[in-house]
Scaffold this active site. Sequence first.
Site, PDB file in Angstrom:
ATOM      1  CE1 TYR A 274      -9.590   2.625   4.425  1.00  0.00           C
ATOM      2  CE2 TYR A 274     -11.022   1.108   5.299  1.00  0.00           C
ATOM      3  CZ  TYR A 274      -9.716   1.472   4.638  1.00  0.00           C
ATOM      4  OH  TYR A 274      -8.616   0.587   4.276  1.00  0.00           O
TER       5      TYR A 274
ATOM      6  CG  PHE B 264      -5.166   0.538   8.436  1.00  0.00           C
ATOM      7  CD1 PHE B 264      -5.414   0.968   7.137  1.00  0.00           C
ATOM      8  CD2 PHE B 264      -6.323   0.147   9.431  1.00  0.00           C
ATOM      9  CE1 PHE B 264      -6.742   1.173   6.657  1.00  0.00           C
ATOM     10  CE2 PHE B 264      -7.492   0.396   8.832  1.00  0.00           C
ATOM     11  CZ  PHE B 264      -7.777   1.007   7.536  1.00  0.00           C
TER      12      PHE B 264
END
Length: 255
Positions: free
Chosen positions: A156, A193
């Site tokens: 990420y 998220f």
Amino acid sequence: MTQSNRTVFITGASSGIGAATALAFAADGARLLLAARRIDKLTAIAEQASKLGAAAVHSIQLDVRNAEAVAAEIAALPAEWQAIDVLVNNAGLSRGLNKLYEGQLSDWEEMIDTNIKGLLYVTRAVVPGMVSRNSGHVINIGSTAGHLAYANGAVYCGTKAAVHFINDGLRDDLLGTAVRVTSVDPGMVETDFSLVRFHGDSERAEKVYKGLTPLTPEDVAETIVWAASRPAHVNIARVMMTSVHQANSLLFHRE
Ligand code: NDP
Ligand code: 8X3
């Protein structure tokens, strides 16, 4: 610069930062082009945006990972939606929180395909029109994770580091035009998220925000609208923002 009647294209407008950004631009009277995969959620945001004062709203169901669909949907926009003034490249996600050498390949593919390749596909489809009109603004949503990697988040963080440099390289390429390029890089923001990162494990997601005050999606939306509303000759290159309970990707204060 007022947003009144400017056409603002927001990817990932069905939730979190993208949805809040749609509503913030709506309150300023913008014309909104909203994209995401979940059309039901997008429709609900579109209705709220109209009530708040958006000059017009057009929603498209779009998976930014699909290069052909991105090019085709943007090329097929009705004539009155073709001239995009502001592109907010927001669609993105994290999947998993694992040591790199124990990570899931499918999680990596999804993050790289969405956060890097999806952002590139949309940018490639929209920016030529901005160049030919010599007007426009690309606002990319980066992250504090693109500045400082944290354990278990290498892929990420790597995708957001890519956004960091794609943002800056695009600005280099647009020098000599009036098209602006901005990165808005938030720290922790309470949205879906973490729920998405943990594949729907809400208990684990809630723990992420325990004992601290994170940013809200509205905090980030306000900053995006601020960057877009500077005078036409002013380019905000990057805004890095966190709540007062976060110093960077690694340091948090929890009560
Ligand atoms: P949310 O999960 O609430 O929203 C993510 C949005 O991205 C949704 O609207 C989702 O829509 C959309 N999206 C995901 N994949 C795709 C796809 N393949 N095609 C189209 N749209 C897609 O999370 P956030 O609002 O927090 O995330 C928005 C951005 O902000 C991301 O780029 C994220 O990396 C970044 N960010 C988030 C931070 C945080 O702490 N929350 C901090 C820093 C940056 P749908 O599922 O309907 O397609
Ligand atoms: C989202 C912020 O720190 O969870 O980009 O990666 S973080």
